[in-house]
Scaffold this motif. Structure first.
Motif, PDB file in Angstrom:
ATOM      1  N   LEU A  51       1.476   0.559 -14.893  1.00  0.00           N
ATOM      2  CA  LEU A  51       2.905   0.768 -15.080  1.00  0.00           C
ATOM      3  C   LEU A  51       3.550   1.232 -13.783  1.00  0.00           C
ATOM      4  CD1 LEU A  51       5.382   0.898 -16.885  1.00  0.00           C
ATOM      5  CD2 LEU A  51       4.710   3.216 -17.565  1.00  0.00           C
ATOM      6  N   ARG A  52       2.880   2.185 -13.080  1.00  0.00           N
ATOM      7  CA  ARG A  52       3.430   2.674 -11.818  1.00  0.00           C
ATOM      8  C   ARG A  52       3.483   1.549 -10.787  1.00  0.00           C
ATOM      9  NH1 ARG A  52       4.526   7.572 -10.496  1.00  0.00           N
ATOM     10  NH2 ARG A  52       4.078   7.141  -8.308  1.00  0.00           N
ATOM     11  N   ARG A  85      -0.442  13.989  -5.025  1.00  0.00           N
ATOM     12  CA  ARG A  85      -1.337  15.086  -5.394  1.00  0.00           C
ATOM     13  C   ARG A  85      -2.134  14.823  -6.672  1.00  0.00           C
ATOM     14  NH1 ARG A  85      -0.492  20.025  -6.697  1.00  0.00           N
ATOM     15  NH2 ARG A  85       1.683  19.848  -7.319  1.00  0.00           N
ATOM     16  N   GLY A  86      -1.573  14.053  -7.589  1.00  0.00           N
ATOM     17  CA  GLY A  86      -2.275  13.775  -8.829  1.00  0.00           C
ATOM     18  C   GLY A  86      -3.521  12.935  -8.664  1.00  0.00           C
ATOM     19  N   GLY A  87      -3.692  12.267  -7.497  1.00  0.00           N
ATOM     20  CA  GLY A  87      -4.910  11.517  -7.244  1.00  0.00           C
ATOM     21  C   GLY A  87      -4.715  10.056  -6.911  1.00  0.00           C
ATOM     22  N   ASN A  88      -3.495   9.640  -6.626  1.00  0.00           N
ATOM     23  CA  ASN A  88      -3.233   8.250  -6.254  1.00  0.00           C
ATOM     24  C   ASN A  88      -2.955   8.128  -4.762  1.00  0.00           C
ATOM     25  OD1 ASN A  88      -3.345   7.221  -8.924  1.00  0.00           O
ATOM     26  ND2 ASN A  88      -1.257   7.911  -9.290  1.00  0.00           N
ATOM     27  N   ILE A  89      -3.239   6.931  -4.223  1.00  0.00           N
ATOM     28  CA  ILE A  89      -2.864   6.594  -2.855  1.00  0.00           C
ATOM     29  C   ILE A  89      -2.091   5.288  -2.890  1.00  0.00           C
ATOM     30  CG2 ILE A  89      -3.644   6.081  -0.517  1.00  0.00           C
ATOM     31  CD1 ILE A  89      -6.233   7.579  -1.164  1.00  0.00           C
ATOM     32  N   GLN A  90      -0.892   5.295  -2.331  1.00  0.00           N
ATOM     33  CA  GLN A  90      -0.102   4.081  -2.218  1.00  0.00           C
ATOM     34  C   GLN A  90       0.131   3.780  -0.746  1.00  0.00           C
ATOM     35  OE1 GLN A  90       2.973   3.186  -5.144  1.00  0.00           O
ATOM     36  NE2 GLN A  90       2.889   5.327  -5.815  1.00  0.00           N
ATOM     37  N   PHE A  91       0.571   2.556  -0.467  1.00  0.00           N
ATOM     38  CA  PHE A  91       0.939   2.234   0.907  1.00  0.00           C
ATOM     39  C   PHE A  91       2.170   1.343   0.910  1.00  0.00           C
ATOM     40  CE2 PHE A  91      -2.468  -0.724  -0.303  1.00  0.00           C
ATOM     41  CZ  PHE A  91      -1.946  -1.972   0.014  1.00  0.00           C
ATOM     42  N   PHE A  92       2.907   1.454   2.025  1.00  0.00           N
ATOM     43  CA  PHE A  92       4.165   0.720   2.194  1.00  0.00           C
ATOM     44  C   PHE A  92       4.095  -0.033   3.511  1.00  0.00           C
ATOM     45  CE2 PHE A  92       8.439   0.586   4.102  1.00  0.00           C
ATOM     46  CZ  PHE A  92       9.109  -0.145   3.125  1.00  0.00           C
ATOM     47  N   ASP A  93       4.462  -1.306   3.473  1.00  0.00           N
ATOM     48  CA  ASP A  93       4.448  -2.148   4.664  1.00  0.00           C
ATOM     49  C   ASP A  93       5.885  -2.333   5.147  1.00  0.00           C
ATOM     50  OD1 ASP A  93       4.222  -4.086   6.623  1.00  0.00           O
ATOM     51  OD2 ASP A  93       2.747  -5.272   5.524  1.00  0.00           O
ATOM     52  N   PRO A  94       6.283  -1.686   6.250  1.00  0.00           N
ATOM     53  CA  PRO A  94       7.665  -1.809   6.725  1.00  0.00           C
ATOM     54  C   PRO A  94       8.046  -3.221   7.158  1.00  0.00           C
ATOM     55  CG  PRO A  94       6.570   0.088   7.723  1.00  0.00           C
ATOM     56  CD  PRO A  94       5.502  -0.735   7.058  1.00  0.00           C
ATOM     57  N   GLU A 116      -6.778   0.990  -5.214  1.00  0.00           N
ATOM     58  CA  GLU A 116      -7.121   0.898  -6.640  1.00  0.00           C
ATOM     59  C   GLU A 116      -8.495   1.456  -6.964  1.00  0.00           C
ATOM     60  OE1 GLU A 116      -5.172  -0.044  -8.974  1.00  0.00           O
ATOM     61  OE2 GLU A 116      -3.540  -1.120  -7.988  1.00  0.00           O
ATOM     62  N   GLN A 117      -9.398   1.477  -6.013  1.00  0.00           N
ATOM     63  CA  GLN A 117     -10.770   1.904  -6.302  1.00  0.00           C
ATOM     64  C   GLN A 117     -11.265   2.847  -5.215  1.00  0.00           C
ATOM     65  OE1 GLN A 117     -13.130  -1.646  -6.644  1.00  0.00           O
ATOM     66  NE2 GLN A 117     -12.178  -2.303  -8.561  1.00  0.00           N
ATOM     67  N   GLY A 118     -12.180   3.736  -5.612  1.00  0.00           N
ATOM     68  CA  GLY A 118     -12.852   4.613  -4.666  1.00  0.00           C
ATOM     69  C   GLY A 118     -12.121   5.893  -4.348  1.00  0.00           C
ATOM     70  N   VAL A 119     -10.949   6.128  -4.958  1.00  0.00           N
ATOM     71  CA  VAL A 119     -10.223   7.381  -4.737  1.00  0.00           C
ATOM     72  C   VAL A 119     -10.948   8.490  -5.506  1.00  0.00           C
ATOM     73  CG1 VAL A 119      -8.004   8.558  -4.966  1.00  0.00           C
ATOM     74  CG2 VAL A 119      -8.083   6.107  -4.485  1.00  0.00           C
ATOM     75  N   GLN A 125      -6.733  -7.754  -0.475  1.00  0.00           N
ATOM     76  CA  GLN A 125      -5.490  -8.334  -0.959  1.00  0.00           C
ATOM     77  C   GLN A 125      -4.319  -7.623  -0.291  1.00  0.00           C
ATOM     78  OE1 GLN A 125      -5.473 -10.977  -2.949  1.00  0.00           O
ATOM     79  NE2 GLN A 125      -7.716 -10.954  -3.175  1.00  0.00           N
ATOM     80  N   PRO A 126      -3.189  -8.296  -0.104  1.00  0.00           N
ATOM     81  CA  PRO A 126      -2.049  -7.662   0.575  1.00  0.00           C
ATOM     82  C   PRO A 126      -1.566  -6.387  -0.100  1.00  0.00           C
ATOM     83  CG  PRO A 126      -1.726 -10.035   0.400  1.00  0.00           C
ATOM     84  CD  PRO A 126      -2.930  -9.710  -0.425  1.00  0.00           C
ATOM     85  N   ASP A 127      -1.694  -6.325  -1.432  1.00  0.00           N
ATOM     86  CA  ASP A 127      -1.138  -5.199  -2.167  1.00  0.00           C
ATOM     87  C   ASP A 127      -2.207  -4.311  -2.795  1.00  0.00           C
ATOM     88  OD1 ASP A 127       1.403  -6.204  -1.602  1.00  0.00           O
ATOM     89  OD2 ASP A 127       1.377  -7.479  -3.390  1.00  0.00           O
ATOM     90  N   SER A 128      -3.452  -4.465  -2.385  1.00  0.00           N
ATOM     91  CA  SER A 128      -4.527  -3.707  -3.027  1.00  0.00           C
ATOM     92  C   SER A 128      -5.641  -3.403  -2.031  1.00  0.00           C
ATOM     93  CB  SER A 128      -5.086  -4.492  -4.213  1.00  0.00           C
ATOM     94  OG  SER A 128      -6.149  -3.798  -4.819  1.00  0.00           O
ATOM     95  N   CYS A 129      -6.083  -2.147  -2.033  1.00  0.00           N
ATOM     96  CA  CYS A 129      -7.198  -1.726  -1.190  1.00  0.00           C
ATOM     97  C   CYS A 129      -8.197  -0.934  -2.026  1.00  0.00           C
ATOM     98  CB  CYS A 129      -6.719  -0.841  -0.031  1.00  0.00           C
ATOM     99  SG  CYS A 129      -5.631  -1.653   1.160  1.00  0.00           S
ATOM    100  N   ALA A 130      -9.353  -0.665  -1.434  1.00  0.00           N
ATOM    101  CA  ALA A 130     -10.382   0.168  -2.052  1.00  0.00           C
ATOM    102  C   ALA A 130     -11.026   1.009  -0.955  1.00  0.00           C
ATOM    103  CB  ALA A 130     -11.432  -0.690  -2.756  1.00  0.00           C
ATOM    104  N   ILE A 131     -11.625   2.131  -1.370  1.00  0.00           N
ATOM    105  CA  ILE A 131     -12.389   2.962  -0.448  1.00  0.00           C
ATOM    106  C   ILE A 131     -13.856   2.815  -0.812  1.00  0.00           C
ATOM    107  CG2 ILE A 131     -12.793   5.280   0.464  1.00  0.00           C
ATOM    108  CD1 ILE A 131      -9.925   5.963  -0.398  1.00  0.00           C
ATOM    109  N   ASP A 132     -14.654   2.397   0.145  1.00  0.00           N
ATOM    110  CA  ASP A 132     -16.071   2.142  -0.082  1.00  0.00           C
ATOM    111  C   ASP A 132     -16.909   3.310   0.432  1.00  0.00           C
ATOM    112  OD1 ASP A 132     -18.365   0.646  -0.816  1.00  0.00           O
ATOM    113  OD2 ASP A 132     -18.568  -0.100   1.236  1.00  0.00           O
ATOM    114  N   LYS A 133     -17.836   3.769  -0.408  1.00  0.00           N
ATOM    115  CA  LYS A 133     -18.824   4.784  -0.033  1.00  0.00           C
ATOM    116  C   LYS A 133     -18.180   6.060   0.501  1.00  0.00           C
ATOM    117  CE  LYS A 133     -22.398   1.350   0.970  1.00  0.00           C
ATOM    118  NZ  LYS A 133     -23.320   0.787   1.994  1.00  0.00           N
ATOM    119  N   LEU A 134     -17.187   6.572  -0.236  1.00  0.00           N
ATOM    120  CA  LEU A 134     -16.570   7.845   0.133  1.00  0.00           C
ATOM    121  C   LEU A 134     -17.584   8.968  -0.076  1.00  0.00           C
ATOM    122  CD1 LEU A 134     -13.939   9.331   0.976  1.00  0.00           C
ATOM    123  CD2 LEU A 134     -13.478   9.626  -1.476  1.00  0.00           C
TER     124      LEU A 134
END
Length: 386
Positions: free
Chosen positions: A4-5, A68-77, A86-89, A141-150
């Motif tokens: 939804l977000r 702070r709730g646990g999400n990471i977003q990014f903006f492309d100027p 989406e994953q690994g946070v 993907q342009p609008d989606s990332c993941a963090i591997d092996k945090l």
């Protein structure tokens, strides 16, 4: 980030890209519009849930925003598009001042893809503490990332009760060899004067999280070997200037916010001295009573309640070269500080905004990005007023 977000964010981006930025009036603040506050022209670029940190991705220029709730977003100027990690946070201990914190790209990020995150981690028996983890950012993907092996590479020690004064800001030395982390005293006060723990300190590590070998208390071993400086309260800003000097920005109690030049092995006085008093009115000795302790470059009473800060390059606002720009929470402003004399910094100007400001960064072209605090914190792009 919930679906939804993400949908709401993408709908906002589409609406923003069609919005006209003409006919901007002074102090107009509706989302997606432009306004001015001297000396800035300001455009809003999105809203975020309790944002805490901004980080500029090397190469792409994308802005990563932690919530702070646990999400990471990014903006492309470059295209006004929003995306999310989406994953690994990590799972965070959310509440009070705790949750997801800082985000930093490794000095060799363009070769390794490594990033660093800080967050509040739960412990046993209602305790918690800040941690820093390292992992690889993968964006297929342009609008989606993941963090591997945090993997967690550093922890506040010990974990204690309460949900305040984590600090957990991250800064790399200009040569990329050392990782500095601010460790708040967790509202416990006395641990800041005890170097057998790392609360109320700034630590200096190698990029893998191990203590740097020539730290001032290396001979003591254990957690003490991490410590670079101590006697700190709640450090929410940690930056190097163009001369390679490390500075911190920390909250005092009822008065006494500080900007400090951070030096090896020095004691910055908390809670022995302060420019402010305890919240219940109980006095704290003034720093002038202890000349053996490190003096702040500048102190504020009443407080500004600073977020993060930068040292500005002077690319667009040429007269500001080398000056500190501070994003303030309490005063809803940006403070401009001269640090030409490190022993006596001076506030040159204060620019008012509509809401509490949490973080500020400079991009390659010299423009500024600021993120507001709160449930609907806006991302603001600042350029010189026309």
């Amino acid at each position: 980030m919930t679906k939804l977000r993400l949908v709401s964010a993408l709908l906002f981006t589409a609406a923003f890209s069609m919005a006209s930025c003409s006919e901007a009036s002074n102090r107009k603040t509706e989302t997606g519009q432009s306004y001015e506050t001297e000396p800035f022209s300001i455009e809003t670029k999105g809203q975020f849930a309790e944002p805490w940190a901004l980080a500029l991705e090397p190469g792409s220029g994308r802005l990563f925003i932690t919530e702070r709730g646990g999400n990471i977003q990014f903006f492309d100027p470059s295209n006004n598009r929003l995306g999310s990690v989406e994953q690994g946070v990590p799972e965070v201990d959310y509440g009070g001042q705790g949750g997801l914190g800082d985000f930093a790209f490794a000095p060799d990020y363009e070769q390794t893809g490594l990033i660093y995150l800080s967050w509040a981690e739960a412990g046993d028996r209602d305790t918690r503490g800040a941690v820093v983890g390292r992992g690889k950012l993968v964006c297929e993907q342009p609008d989606s990332c993941a963090i591997d092996k945090l993997t967690v590479i550093w922890r506040q020690t010990p974990k204690v009760t309460g949900r305040g004064h984590y600090s957990h800001r991250i800064a790399f030395s200009p040569d990329g060899r050392y990782l500095f982390i601010s460790s708040g005293e967790r509202q416990k006060q006395e641990p800041a004067q005890d170097i057998s723990n790392n609360l109320g300190t700034i630590v200096r590590l190698l990029p893998d999280g191990s203590p740097a070998p020539d730290n001032p208390f290396a001979d003591k071993g254990g957690v003490s070997a991490q410590i670079w400086s101590y006697g700190h309260r709640n450090v929410l800003g940690l930056q190097f200037d163009s001369a390679g000097q490390l500075w911190d920005l920390e909250h005092g109690p009822a008065g006494g916010d500080e900007l400090n030049l951070v030096q090896k092995g020095k004691n910055y006085g908390w809670p022995l001295v302060s420019g402010g008093d305890h919240y219940d009115g109980k006095p704290i000795p003034d720093p002038s009573t202890r000349p053996d302790l490190q003096k702040a470059a500048i102190s504020w009473t009443p407080v500004i309640a600073p977020g993060d800060f930068i040292f500005y390059s002077g690319k667009l606002w040429r007269d500001w070269e080398g000056e500190a720009l501070i994003a303030n929470l309490k005063t809803k402003s940006i403070s401009r500080i001269s640090v030409q004399d490190p022993d006596n910094a001076k506030e040159l100007a204060r620019y008012s905004f509509d809401n509490r400001l949490r973080d500020i960064i400079e991009t390659k072209d010299g423009s500024l990005w600021v993120i507001e605090d709160g449930e609907d914190g806006r991302l603001l792009h600042l350029t010189p007023a026309k």
